[in-house]
Design a protein around this motif. Sequence first.
Motif, PDB file in Angstrom:
ATOM      1  N   SER A 154       5.020  -5.041  -9.665  1.00 35.18           N
ATOM      2  CA  SER A 154       4.138  -5.758  -8.761  1.00 35.18           C
ATOM      3  C   SER A 154       4.891  -6.201  -7.511  1.00 35.18           C
ATOM      4  O   SER A 154       5.985  -6.709  -7.581  1.00 35.18           O
ATOM      5  CB  SER A 154       3.565  -6.977  -9.478  1.00 35.18           C
ATOM      6  N   GLY A 155       4.283  -5.987  -6.366  1.00 36.03           N
ATOM      7  CA  GLY A 155       4.932  -6.388  -5.129  1.00 36.03           C
ATOM      8  C   GLY A 155       4.919  -5.264  -4.118  1.00 36.03           C
ATOM      9  O   GLY A 155       4.246  -4.258  -4.315  1.00 36.03           O
ATOM     10  N   LEU A 156       5.637  -5.447  -3.048  1.00 33.86           N
ATOM     11  CA  LEU A 156       5.654  -4.452  -1.988  1.00 33.86           C
ATOM     12  C   LEU A 156       6.798  -3.476  -2.214  1.00 33.86           C
ATOM     13  O   LEU A 156       7.908  -3.698  -1.769  1.00 33.86           O
ATOM     14  CB  LEU A 156       5.852  -5.141  -0.635  1.00 33.86           C
TER      15      LEU A 156
ATOM     16  N   ILE B 266       7.850  -7.973   7.660  1.00 34.02           N
ATOM     17  CA  ILE B 266       6.678  -7.968   6.794  1.00 34.02           C
ATOM     18  C   ILE B 266       6.661  -9.245   5.974  1.00 34.02           C
ATOM     19  O   ILE B 266       7.674  -9.631   5.387  1.00 34.02           O
ATOM     20  CB  ILE B 266       6.687  -6.732   5.885  1.00 34.02           C
ATOM     21  N   ALA B 267       5.498  -9.912   5.942  1.00 36.70           N
ATOM     22  CA  ALA B 267       5.441 -11.223   5.288  1.00 36.70           C
ATOM     23  C   ALA B 267       4.715 -11.169   3.955  1.00 36.70           C
ATOM     24  O   ALA B 267       5.236 -11.600   2.942  1.00 36.70           O
ATOM     25  CB  ALA B 267       4.757 -12.231   6.197  1.00 36.70           C
ATOM     26  N   TYR B 268       3.511 -10.614   3.955  1.00 37.41           N
ATOM     27  CA  TYR B 268       2.739 -10.598   2.711  1.00 37.41           C
ATOM     28  C   TYR B 268       1.704  -9.492   2.747  1.00 37.41           C
ATOM     29  O   TYR B 268       1.452  -8.905   3.797  1.00 37.41           O
ATOM     30  CB  TYR B 268       2.056 -11.952   2.466  1.00 37.41           C
ATOM     31  N   ALA B 269       1.112  -9.226   1.593  1.00 34.79           N
ATOM     32  CA  ALA B 269       0.136  -8.142   1.495  1.00 34.79           C
ATOM     33  C   ALA B 269      -0.864  -8.434   0.402  1.00 34.79           C
ATOM     34  O   ALA B 269      -0.582  -9.153  -0.549  1.00 34.79           O
ATOM     35  CB  ALA B 269       0.841  -6.823   1.214  1.00 34.79           C
ATOM     36  N   LYS B 270      -2.044  -7.879   0.556  1.00 35.70           N
ATOM     37  CA  LYS B 270      -3.067  -7.975  -0.474  1.00 35.70           C
ATOM     38  C   LYS B 270      -3.393  -6.575  -0.958  1.00 35.70           C
ATOM     39  O   LYS B 270      -3.619  -5.672  -0.152  1.00 35.70           O
ATOM     40  CB  LYS B 270      -4.326  -8.656   0.072  1.00 35.70           C
ATOM     41  N   LYS B 271      -3.382  -6.381  -2.254  1.00 35.52           N
ATOM     42  CA  LYS B 271      -3.717  -5.085  -2.856  1.00 35.52           C
ATOM     43  C   LYS B 271      -5.041  -5.198  -3.584  1.00 35.52           C
ATOM     44  O   LYS B 271      -5.306  -6.193  -4.242  1.00 35.52           O
ATOM     45  CB  LYS B 271      -2.655  -4.695  -3.895  1.00 35.52           C
ATOM     46  N   GLU B 272      -5.859  -4.147  -3.455  1.00 32.86           N
ATOM     47  CA  GLU B 272      -7.084  -4.049  -4.256  1.00 32.86           C
ATOM     48  C   GLU B 272      -7.064  -2.729  -4.982  1.00 32.86           C
ATOM     49  O   GLU B 272      -6.971  -1.677  -4.352  1.00 32.86           O
ATOM     50  CB  GLU B 272      -8.328  -4.104  -3.355  1.00 32.86           C
TER      51      GLU B 272
ATOM     52  N   HIS C 123       0.548  -7.718   6.215  1.00 33.18           N
ATOM     53  CA  HIS C 123       0.625  -8.659   7.332  1.00 33.18           C
ATOM     54  C   HIS C 123       2.068  -8.908   7.741  1.00 33.18           C
ATOM     55  O   HIS C 123       2.967  -8.887   6.908  1.00 33.18           O
ATOM     56  CB  HIS C 123       0.007 -10.005   6.934  1.00 33.18           C
ATOM     57  N   LEU C 124       2.256  -9.208   9.042  1.00 36.24           N
ATOM     58  CA  LEU C 124       3.575  -9.550   9.565  1.00 36.24           C
ATOM     59  C   LEU C 124       3.821 -11.052   9.495  1.00 36.24           C
ATOM     60  O   LEU C 124       2.924 -11.814   9.137  1.00 36.24           O
ATOM     61  CB  LEU C 124       3.693  -9.086  11.024  1.00 36.24           C
ATOM     62  N   GLU C 125       5.036 -11.445   9.859  1.00 42.37           N
ATOM     63  CA  GLU C 125       5.432 -12.853   9.848  1.00 42.37           C
ATOM     64  C   GLU C 125       4.485 -13.749  10.644  1.00 42.37           C
ATOM     65  O   GLU C 125       4.264 -14.889  10.299  1.00 42.37           O
ATOM     66  CB  GLU C 125       6.850 -13.004  10.407  1.00 42.37           C
ATOM     67  N   ASP C 126       3.936 -13.203  11.743  1.00 47.75           N
ATOM     68  CA  ASP C 126       3.033 -14.021  12.566  1.00 47.75           C
ATOM     69  C   ASP C 126       1.593 -13.914  12.067  1.00 47.75           C
ATOM     70  O   ASP C 126       0.661 -14.252  12.787  1.00 47.75           O
ATOM     71  CB  ASP C 126       3.143 -13.614  14.040  1.00 47.75           C
ATOM     72  N   THR C 127       1.423 -13.405  10.870  1.00 52.02           N
ATOM     73  CA  THR C 127       0.149 -13.251  10.140  1.00 52.02           C
ATOM     74  C   THR C 127      -0.741 -12.113  10.651  1.00 52.02           C
ATOM     75  O   THR C 127      -1.793 -11.870  10.058  1.00 52.02           O
ATOM     76  CB  THR C 127      -0.713 -14.544  10.113  1.00 52.02           C
TER      77      THR C 127
ATOM     78  N   PHE D 152      -9.018  -4.866  -9.487  1.00 48.67           N
ATOM     79  CA  PHE D 152      -7.872  -5.762  -9.657  1.00 48.67           C
ATOM     80  C   PHE D 152      -7.342  -6.111  -8.282  1.00 48.67           C
ATOM     81  O   PHE D 152      -7.200  -5.242  -7.425  1.00 48.67           O
ATOM     82  CB  PHE D 152      -6.791  -5.057 -10.478  1.00 48.67           C
TER      83      PHE D 152
ATOM     84  N   ASP E 258      -4.337  -8.228  -6.035  1.00 49.38           N
ATOM     85  CA  ASP E 258      -3.000  -8.769  -6.153  1.00 49.38           C
ATOM     86  C   ASP E 258      -2.508  -9.240  -4.789  1.00 49.38           C
ATOM     87  O   ASP E 258      -2.607  -8.524  -3.804  1.00 49.38           O
ATOM     88  CB  ASP E 258      -2.074  -7.682  -6.706  1.00 49.38           C
TER      89      ASP E 258
ATOM     90  N   ALA F 122       0.846 -10.506  -2.799  1.00 49.18           N
ATOM     91  CA  ALA F 122       2.301 -10.478  -2.972  1.00 49.18           C
ATOM     92  C   ALA F 122       3.002 -10.808  -1.676  1.00 49.18           C
ATOM     93  O   ALA F 122       2.586 -10.380  -0.605  1.00 49.18           O
ATOM     94  CB  ALA F 122       2.744  -9.111  -3.478  1.00 49.18           C
TER      95      ALA F 122
END
Lengths: 241, 241
Positions: free
Chosen positions: A79-81, A173-179, A209-213, B230, B232, B234
């Motif tokens: 799980s993760g990027l 890269i800051a965060y991501a959403k997976k579907e 998403h990047l650091e600046d969202t 699902f 997620d 991250a």
Amino acid sequence: MNKNIFSQIYTDYTQRIETGLLKTGIKLPSENEIAEEYATSRETVRKALHLLSQNGYIHKIRGKGSYVLDINRMEFPISGLVSFKELSERLGRPARTLVHETIRIPCPQNVARQLQITEQEEVWKVVRAREIEEEKVILDKDYFLASVIPALTAEIAADSIYAYLEGDCSLKIAYAKKEISVEKVSAEDKRLLDLGRDTHIVVVRNYVHLEDTTLFQYTESRHRLDKFQFVDFARRAVAEE
Amino acid sequence: MNKNIFSQIYTDYTQRIETGLLKTGIKLPSENEIAEEYATSRETVRKALHLLSQNGYIHKIRGKGSYVLDINRMEFPISGLVSFKELSERLGRPARTLVHETIRIPCPQNVARQLQITEQEEVWKVVRAREIEEEKVILDKDYFLASVIPALTAEIAADSIYAYLEGDCSLKIAYAKKEISVEKVSAEDKRLLDLGRDTHIVVVRNYVHLEDTTLFQYTESRHRLDKFQFVDFARRAVAEE
DNA sequence: AAGTGGTCTAGACCACCCT
DNA sequence: GGGTGGTCTAGACCACTTC
């Protein structure tokens, strides 16, 4: 390498656990002992141990201590990027990337909705098939905001786009959403992958998403049913009830 | 309800974000301001904001502040340990549970391997079909260590086993590992679910551990392809490189 | 220069476990 | 009662953003 004390402690322990130096069930030194060992304060040690706990390496029990878990860290897509390149290296199997497209275009309508931009803005479109053991089993369709990426070539796409973005472009890269869902195969899937008689395919939509969202990347990763696996480690929610 | 200051701050902000009181992009007060507001120290505020950040509610930017994210919190199965009952309530759709089996048996061979026990040990086996909008779309096969669960009835299975375990039995669930894959449908799937012409089914294997790290539950949750989703969230790994 | 979040310190008290 | 992890404090210095 790690200038922060807490991340030094973290990587020290992840390495010892991954190499088997610290085996399942072993009790770690107490927080006070680790603090003394690293000549730091207990709160800093706790920060490192909290990270280890969140990522499934250890489990902390009040009044007893911290214990190494047996969660298998070598699973397919943790799980993760994690990029395809990291994955295939981890698997150690013959893997290849076939780049079908690397073009800069005005954003297609359906993608504009996903990236929350207008069709006037330009995006880089990259289409790649992933081959493992002589079979094309994954189709990656990436869309990047052209405004944040100067150039992109088939060579970069064949190698690792993430290494290029984080290295040369120094994007953060800051965060991501997976579907994750399962859908009917498309004509493109059939053309570019070895699907046999499959009628369905696993679709992983990834919003990065990047650091600046800013949402700067939308990816559809389409996996043949038998080659898909996803692993997730989760702790019971804190701060509830 | 929440005796901890940090979890009070956490729930205060999750509620304000979920109800729309704090909208996407809004900047939170600074850590110093929040600390003053709650008459606490900055580190305690930071603990709460870190949790909000990990769970996708906010994003923190050094030198600027913390901002509310637009991650849709109403998605189907949010990553983590969420029971079917919580899910159906969240969806607000007509949902039913059909209990097929609730028996105490010596552990079957294949399950003994998953639970890392011998076939002499006894387990509770619970088989339930989940019906949403008049269609049976999920098949849950649960196995619990009999040694930690005194009794189990079809009534409890029809309601919420988790509420029973955490409430009446006061068992404390600590963490779980999920493995998601797609497999060929079994004869049992065909018998107990409304699958139509489907040839495959999504299988979620869930390994649940207690506070003392014992693996006490193994669950196979089998979802019809079109009803599986699902999600997620991250963050880019900390403490690496 | 002022404000923000990131890291760290050196204590404190508490809840829990074990002997 | 001694050891463990959980929470909290009141400071400190730093890196970064904004003015």
